[in-house]
Motif scaffolding. Structure first.
Motif: not given
Length: 306
Positions: A118, A128-130, A132-134, A156, A188-189
Motif C-alpha cells: 500500500a 495509501s492507508e489500510l 476503511d479499506k475492504r 478495515m 475487496n481492494k
C-alpha cells in the motif's frame, strides 16, 4: 520407542529443548537429524523410528518404505502437502499437522506485506492507508481468523469466503460472510489467500478472479504458490497496471514478474510465514505432544489422512 525429529531447516534450540523434554518425560528416546544434506540420511534415520516430527521435509513413498516401525508423522505447521497421505495410509501411518500454532505469525506477515504494498514498497512516493479499506479473506481457518482480528485494529471492513466454515462462525468474528468467489474479489481492494493446495484449488486463482479486483487492488498470498495460475497472474498484471501481488511463496516465474512489473510484485526469499521464534517453538512442542499422545494413547485428533 524412538521419536525422530528430522529437520533440514532445524527448529530453534529452545524448541528442540522443549521437544526433548516432552518426548523424554514420556519415556521415549529422541533422535535428532538436523541440516541433513541427502535423502539417504533421512532414510537411514527413519528406519528405526516409531514417531517422526518434520517441518517442510518431504515424506514420500520411499521414506515410508524405509520406515518399517513408523506409526505417526507430525508436520509442525498447518500445511501438509509435503507428505504423501495416500502412501502413509497404505503403510498404516497416521499423519497429523499442528493447526493454529503458526497462525498469528502468518497473519502478521500478511499485514507486513500489505502495508508495504500500500505504501508503494517504501519507494518515497505517496501510498495509501489500510484504514476503511475492504479486506477479503479467502478461507477462514486459523490464519484467516487471525487476519480478521488484526484487520479490525487497522479499521478495515472485513469479509470472508469459506464453504467449509459456518456463516455463524464468520459472523461471530465480526466478519461478513461471502458465498460467491467472484464477489470476494470484486468487492475487496485487498484479498488475502489462505486456501490449501488441493486438486480443486491448484491454479484456481487466475486472470478472471484477479482482474475483478477494484482499482489499486492488492493480492496477498501466504498460502501456497500452487493455488495461483502464474501465467494468468502475469497477464492480469499486464492488463491491469494498477494491481499488485505480494507473496510469501516465490512463484516459478518470479524473475519474469520482477523484470516486467518491478515494485508491483514482491516475494520473500523463502517461505517465512512461520519464521518467528514464537511460532517455531509453539509448533515444535505441539508436535511433540501430539506424537506422545498418539504413541501412548492412540489420540489422533489432528489426523489428516483419515
Amino acid at each position: 520407542m524412538k521419536v525422530l525429529v528430522a529437520t533440514e531447516k532445524p527448529f530453534a534450540a529452545v524448541a528442540v529443548d522443549g521437544i526433548r523434554k516432552v518426548i523424554e518425560d514420556a519415556g521415549y528416546e529422541l533422535e535428532l537429524l538436523e541440516k541433513y544434506t541427502s535423502k539417504q540420511e533421512l532414510l537411514d534415520a527413519v528406519a528405526t523410528a516409531d514417531g517422526l516430527i518434520i517441518r517442510s521435509d518431504v515424506v514420500d513413498q520411499e521414506v515410508l518404505d524405509a520406515a518399517k516401525q513408523l506409526k505417526v508423522v507430525v508436520r509442525a505447521g498447518a500445511g501438509y502437502d509435503n507428505v504423501d497421505l495416500k502412501a502413509a495410509t497404505e503403510h498404516g501411518v497416521c499423519v497429523e499437522n499442528t493447526p493454529g500454532q503458526n497462525s498469528n505469525a502468518v497473519a502478521e506477515l500478511v499485514f507486513g506485506m500489505a502495508v508495504m504494498a500500500a505504501r508503494n514498497m517504501y519507494n518515497g512516493t505517496s501510498g495509501s492507508e489500510l484504514k476503511d479499506k475492504r479486506l477479503g479473506i479467502h478461507a477462514f481457518g486459523q490464519v484467516g481468523r487471525n487476519v480478521a482480528r488484526i484487520a479490525k485494529g487497522f479499521g478495515m471492513e472485513v469479509s470472508a469466503l469459506d464453504p467449509y466454515c459456518p456463516d455463524e462462525v464468520i459472523v461471530e468474528a465480526g466478519v461478513k460472510p461471502i458465498h460467491d468467489i467472484k464477489d470476494l474479489y470484486k468487492q475487496n481492494k485487498i484479498v488475502s489467500l489462505h486456501i490449501p493446495a488441493t486438486p480443486e484449488t491448484r491454479g484456481s486463482v487466475g486472470y478472471e478472479l484477479i482482474t475483478l479486483m477494484p482499482k489499486g487492488g492488492i493480492l496477498v498470498n501466504t498460502a501456497r504458490k500452487e493455488v495461483i495460475d502464474e501465467a494468468d497472474l502475469a497477464k492480469a498484471l499486464e492488463d491491469r497496471q494498477d494491481l499488485k501481488y505480494v507473496a510469501d511463496i516465490k512463484p516459478d516465474n518470479a524473475e519474469e514478474l520482477k523484470a516486467r512489473f518491478g515494485e508491483r510484485v514482491f516475494f520473500t526469499p523463502k517461505k517465512m510465514g512461520a519464521q518467528t521464534s514464537e511460532a517455531n517453538i509453539n509448533a515444535g512442542i505441539a508436535a511433540a505432544h501430539q506424537v506422545v499422545a498418539f504413541l501412548r494413547d492412540g489420540v489422533n485428533r489432528f489426523q489428516v489422512n483419515k
